[in-house]
Design an enzyme around this catalytic site. Structure first.
Site, PDB file in Angstrom:
ATOM      1  N   CYS A 126       0.916  -1.191  -0.057  1.00  0.00           N
ATOM      2  CA  CYS A 126      -0.076   0.073  -0.057  1.00  0.00           C
ATOM      3  C   CYS A 126       0.882   1.150  -0.026  1.00  0.00           C
ATOM      4  CB  CYS A 126      -0.944   0.022   1.041  1.00  0.00           C
ATOM      5  SG  CYS A 126      -2.289   0.961   1.061  1.00  0.00           S
ATOM      6  N   HIS A 166      -3.632  -5.795   1.119  1.00  0.00           N
ATOM      7  CA  HIS A 166      -2.775  -5.854   2.338  1.00  0.00           C
ATOM      8  C   HIS A 166      -2.610  -7.314   2.793  1.00  0.00           C
ATOM      9  CE1 HIS A 166      -2.230  -1.747   3.852  1.00  0.00           C
ATOM     10  NE2 HIS A 166      -3.287  -1.453   3.161  1.00  0.00           N
ATOM     11  N   GLU A 194      -0.851  -8.751   4.963  1.00  0.00           N
ATOM     12  CA  GLU A 194      -0.407  -9.018   6.358  1.00  0.00           C
ATOM     13  C   GLU A 194      -1.708  -9.025   7.215  1.00  0.00           C
ATOM     14  OE1 GLU A 194      -0.891  -4.597   5.995  1.00  0.00           O
ATOM     15  OE2 GLU A 194      -0.379  -6.172   4.804  1.00  0.00           O
TER      16      GLU A 194
END
Length: 223
Positions: free
Chosen positions: A85, A194, A196
């Site tokens: 991002c 994302h 994660e």
């Protein structure tokens, strides 16, 4: 094996990235934007957030942070570097990746679980996936539209450097539905979604994102 995660003023997802690294089997190392020191890490992650408040352009100020001198040098020598991002924006501003990220075409922030297709499973950050595999990870951005001139887009397509692509409705106006790209060597990857936030069944849409971090562990183990 150690993977560094840089914290810039305004980083939001650095701790999440560190957790993902730990779950993938590596040791996360916190790196500070103001230091000329990578602390001997084997790879680096530039996490999501709003570095320096997204003033000027997203990532434009972070690109000049002292730590980026070391990141750019490490990347040139083959060190795996992942930008997520805002990290993707920083990599583009640093010219480690081509193109730029601009405001979403609908001019609003988007936050949703996003299906992706893995177009290149040969990079240091995607080798744990299969070519053509579909994964779902969260997406949250206001300036996530990937743009480049036609010649650059054709080159990225022709050289297989589109890493992941959006499936379904384009969430932000990215040209050719591009959600992530890599450099020629395949060690530097930037993506807007994302991963994660998709590393545990307890939170998020599942564990589809863990493969990005496991890929780096595999790549480093093979060196």
């Amino acid at each position: 094996m150690k993977i560094g995660v840089v914290t810039f003023p305004g980083s939001l997802d650095d701790v999440d990235a560190q957790r993902a690294v730990r779950l993938a089997g590596a040791e996360p190392v916190a790196l500070w934007h103001g230091d000329h020191d990578l602390k001997g890490v084997d790879a680096v992650i530039l996490p999501g957030g709003f570095s320096y408040g997204d003033y000027l352009r997203c990532g434009a100020i972070a690109r000049f942070a002292p730590v980026m001198t070391e990141v750019i040098e490490g990347a040139s020598k083959g060190m795996p570097v992942l930008g997520i991002c805002n990290g993707f924006q920083i990599l583009c501003e640093s010219h480690l990746l081509p193109g730029a990220l601009i405001r979403n075409d609908h001019r609003t922030f988007v936050c949703r679980d996003q299906e992706l297709v893995v177009e290149n499973a040969g990079t240091a950050w995607t080798q744990a996936y299969e070519q053509g595999q579909h994964v779902t990870v969260p997406l949250k951005n206001g300036e996530g539209g990937f743009v480049a001139d036609a010649e650059t887009l054709d080159r990225l397509e022709g050289e297989g450097r589109v890493v992941v692509r959006y499936v379904g409705a384009n969430p932000n106006g990215s040209l050719r539905d591009i959600a992530g790209v890599t450099n020629e060597r395949g060690n530097v990857v930037g993506l807007m979604p994302h991963p994660e936030h998709a590393v545990e069944d307890l939170c998020g849409p599942g564990t589809d994102g863990l493969g990005f971090f496991a890929s780096a562990v595999q790549a480093l183990a093979a060196v």
